[in-house]
Write a protein that holds these residues in place. Structure first.
Motif, PDB file in Angstrom:
ATOM      1  N   ASN A  95      49.530  52.390  26.141  1.00 40.72           N
ATOM      2  CA  ASN A  95      49.329  53.630  26.895  1.00 40.72           C
ATOM      3  C   ASN A  95      47.979  53.681  27.602  1.00 40.72           C
ATOM      4  N   TYR A  96      47.196  52.603  27.477  1.00 42.38           N
ATOM      5  CA  TYR A  96      45.851  52.569  28.054  1.00 42.38           C
ATOM      6  C   TYR A  96      45.638  51.283  28.850  1.00 42.38           C
ATOM      7  N   PRO A  97      46.460  51.033  29.874  1.00 43.04           N
ATOM      8  CA  PRO A  97      46.354  49.754  30.594  1.00 43.04           C
ATOM      9  C   PRO A  97      45.000  49.531  31.259  1.00 43.04           C
ATOM     10  N   ASN A  98      44.351  50.583  31.709  1.00 43.93           N
ATOM     11  CA  ASN A  98      43.033  50.415  32.343  1.00 43.93           C
ATOM     12  C   ASN A  98      41.987  49.962  31.329  1.00 43.93           C
ATOM     13  N   GLU A  99      42.078  50.483  30.123  1.00 47.52           N
ATOM     14  CA  GLU A  99      41.108  50.137  29.082  1.00 47.52           C
ATOM     15  C   GLU A  99      41.299  48.706  28.587  1.00 47.52           C
ATOM     16  N   TYR A 100      42.527  48.210  28.610  1.00 41.48           N
ATOM     17  CA  TYR A 100      42.824  46.874  28.088  1.00 41.48           C
ATOM     18  C   TYR A 100      43.064  45.857  29.202  1.00 41.48           C
ATOM     19  N   PHE A 101      42.661  46.192  30.409  1.00 37.83           N
ATOM     20  CA  PHE A 101      42.753  45.282  31.553  1.00 37.83           C
ATOM     21  C   PHE A 101      41.618  44.262  31.460  1.00 37.83           C
ATOM     22  N   ASN A 102      41.953  42.999  31.685  1.00 39.72           N
ATOM     23  CA  ASN A 102      40.969  41.920  31.627  1.00 39.72           C
ATOM     24  C   ASN A 102      41.017  41.106  32.905  1.00 39.72           C
ATOM     25  N   GLU A 103      39.861  40.625  33.318  1.00 42.71           N
ATOM     26  CA  GLU A 103      39.735  39.817  34.531  1.00 42.71           C
ATOM     27  C   GLU A 103      38.741  38.705  34.217  1.00 42.71           C
ATOM     28  N   LEU A 104      39.134  37.477  34.546  1.00 44.26           N
ATOM     29  CA  LEU A 104      38.309  36.324  34.209  1.00 44.26           C
ATOM     30  C   LEU A 104      38.358  35.309  35.334  1.00 44.26           C
ATOM     31  N   ALA A 105      37.190  34.895  35.816  1.00 38.84           N
ATOM     32  CA  ALA A 105      37.102  33.872  36.858  1.00 38.84           C
ATOM     33  C   ALA A 105      36.696  32.554  36.208  1.00 38.84           C
ATOM     34  N   LEU A 106      37.353  31.486  36.636  1.00 33.37           N
ATOM     35  CA  LEU A 106      37.029  30.156  36.128  1.00 33.37           C
ATOM     36  C   LEU A 106      36.708  29.229  37.283  1.00 33.37           C
ATOM     37  N   ALA A 107      35.621  28.501  37.142  1.00 35.11           N
ATOM     38  CA  ALA A 107      35.235  27.490  38.125  1.00 35.11           C
ATOM     39  C   ALA A 107      36.203  26.314  38.007  1.00 35.11           C
ATOM     40  N   PRO A 108      36.205  25.411  38.960  1.00 35.51           N
ATOM     41  CA  PRO A 108      37.080  24.233  38.882  1.00 35.51           C
ATOM     42  C   PRO A 108      36.907  23.495  37.556  1.00 35.51           C
ATOM     43  N   ASN A 109      38.022  23.226  36.897  1.00 29.39           N
ATOM     44  CA  ASN A 109      38.082  22.472  35.636  1.00 29.39           C
ATOM     45  C   ASN A 109      37.288  23.100  34.495  1.00 29.39           C
ATOM     46  N   GLN A 110      36.968  24.371  34.592  1.00 25.60           N
ATOM     47  CA  GLN A 110      36.202  25.051  33.543  1.00 25.60           C
ATOM     48  C   GLN A 110      37.103  25.453  32.396  1.00 25.60           C
ATOM     49  N   GLN A 111      36.532  25.454  31.186  1.00 23.49           N
ATOM     50  CA  GLN A 111      37.238  25.923  29.994  1.00 23.49           C
ATOM     51  C   GLN A 111      36.382  26.988  29.317  1.00 23.49           C
ATOM     52  N   LEU A 112      36.992  28.129  28.992  1.00 27.91           N
ATOM     53  CA  LEU A 112      36.316  29.201  28.276  1.00 27.91           C
ATOM     54  C   LEU A 112      37.027  29.414  26.953  1.00 27.91           C
ATOM     55  N   GLU A 113      36.235  29.631  25.897  1.00 24.13           N
ATOM     56  CA  GLU A 113      36.807  29.724  24.560  1.00 24.13           C
ATOM     57  C   GLU A 113      36.231  30.928  23.824  1.00 24.13           C
ATOM     58  N   GLY A 114      37.109  31.692  23.182  1.00 25.86           N
ATOM     59  CA  GLY A 114      36.675  32.829  22.387  1.00 25.86           C
ATOM     60  C   GLY A 114      35.943  32.380  21.142  1.00 25.86           C
ATOM     61  N   ALA A 115      35.123  33.273  20.607  1.00 24.88           N
ATOM     62  CA  ALA A 115      34.352  32.966  19.406  1.00 24.88           C
ATOM     63  C   ALA A 115      34.249  34.214  18.534  1.00 24.88           C
ATOM     64  N   CYS A 116      33.917  34.006  17.283  1.00 22.93           N
ATOM     65  CA  CYS A 116      33.791  35.109  16.331  1.00 22.93           C
ATOM     66  C   CYS A 116      32.523  35.918  16.525  1.00 22.93           C
ATOM     67  N   ASP A 117      31.517  35.365  17.133  1.00 22.10           N
ATOM     68  CA  ASP A 117      30.235  36.023  17.313  1.00 22.10           C
ATOM     69  C   ASP A 117      30.425  37.413  17.916  1.00 22.10           C
ATOM     70  N   ILE A 118      29.674  38.380  17.423  1.00 16.53           N
ATOM     71  CA  ILE A 118      29.846  39.760  17.908  1.00 16.53           C
ATOM     72  C   ILE A 118      29.446  39.912  19.367  1.00 16.53           C
ATOM     73  N   TYR A 119      28.683  38.969  19.898  1.00 16.75           N
ATOM     74  CA  TYR A 119      28.273  39.026  21.296  1.00 16.75           C
ATOM     75  C   TYR A 119      29.164  38.160  22.196  1.00 16.75           C
ATOM     76  N   ALA A 120      30.177  37.546  21.621  1.00 20.49           N
ATOM     77  CA  ALA A 120      31.095  36.702  22.397  1.00 20.49           C
ATOM     78  C   ALA A 120      31.921  37.567  23.342  1.00 20.49           C
ATOM     79  N   ASP A 121      32.461  36.935  24.364  1.00 19.75           N
ATOM     80  CA  ASP A 121      33.262  37.638  25.368  1.00 19.75           C
ATOM     81  C   ASP A 121      34.489  38.281  24.711  1.00 19.75           C
ATOM     82  N   LYS A 122      34.563  39.599  24.758  1.00 19.44           N
ATOM     83  CA  LYS A 122      35.657  40.355  24.124  1.00 19.44           C
ATOM     84  C   LYS A 122      37.016  40.079  24.779  1.00 19.44           C
TER      85      LYS A 122
END
Length: 156
Positions: free
Chosen positions: A97-124
């Motif tokens: 019921n909150y699509p704006n709040e849970y909307f995510n946008e992520l840009a990746l450079a050529p051949n880039q890999q992004l990975e989530g982490a447990c750290d509290i400052y990691a990308d949510k």
């Protein structure tokens, strides 16, 4: 006439400059036992999204289990992904019921890999809370399924 030609040229260049497509994505049912290794979520010619469950022991806050995402750009072009997290806790979607709040946008450079982490400052954007597993606090609802809804790829 000159304005018309300029407008037409701009429209053509805009279409050539980027391409947008909506990608079908599955709903993942959470089991009582979880694989700690990366599992394929979506495999596309331009990117792949994987997930795994991780026991997180943050420096601040309660120990918890989270779903970490790993996103890889498989192209030599810049890409952008957008999606809405549909997170189901005890079989009820708490985010639908909150699509704006849970909307995510992520840009990746050529051949880039992004990975989530447990750290509290990691990308949510790359982490989904599953449940508390702290000896001092184990209350609360538990993740029963999740989906990256309206997953959209924009290629530049």
């Amino acid at each position: 006439m000159k304005k018309l030609l300029l407008s037409l040229a701009f429209a053509i260049l805009s279409f050539i400059a980027f391409n947008q497509q909506v990608i079908s994505s599955p709903s993942i049912e959470v089991q009582s036992t979880h694989e700690a290794d990366w599992q394929m979520y979506v495999q596309h010619e331009s990117f792949k999204i994987e997930y795994k469950f991780a026991n997180c022991d943050p420096a601040m806050g309660y120990d918890n289990e989270s779903v970490l995402l790993r996103i890889t750009n498989l192209t030599a072009n810049k890409i952008q992904l957008t999606w809405i997290n549909n997170n189901f806790y005890d079989k009820v979607c708490n985010s639908c019921n909150y699509p704006n709040e849970y909307f995510n946008e992520l840009a990746l450079a050529p051949n880039q890999q992004l990975e989530g982490a447990c750290d509290i400052y990691a990308d949510k954007k790359l982490k989904i809370f599953s449940k508390f597993n702290d000896v001092n606090y184990s209350k609360g609802k538990q993740l029963t399924s999740f989906k990256l809804a309206d997953l959209t790829l924009i290629t530049y």
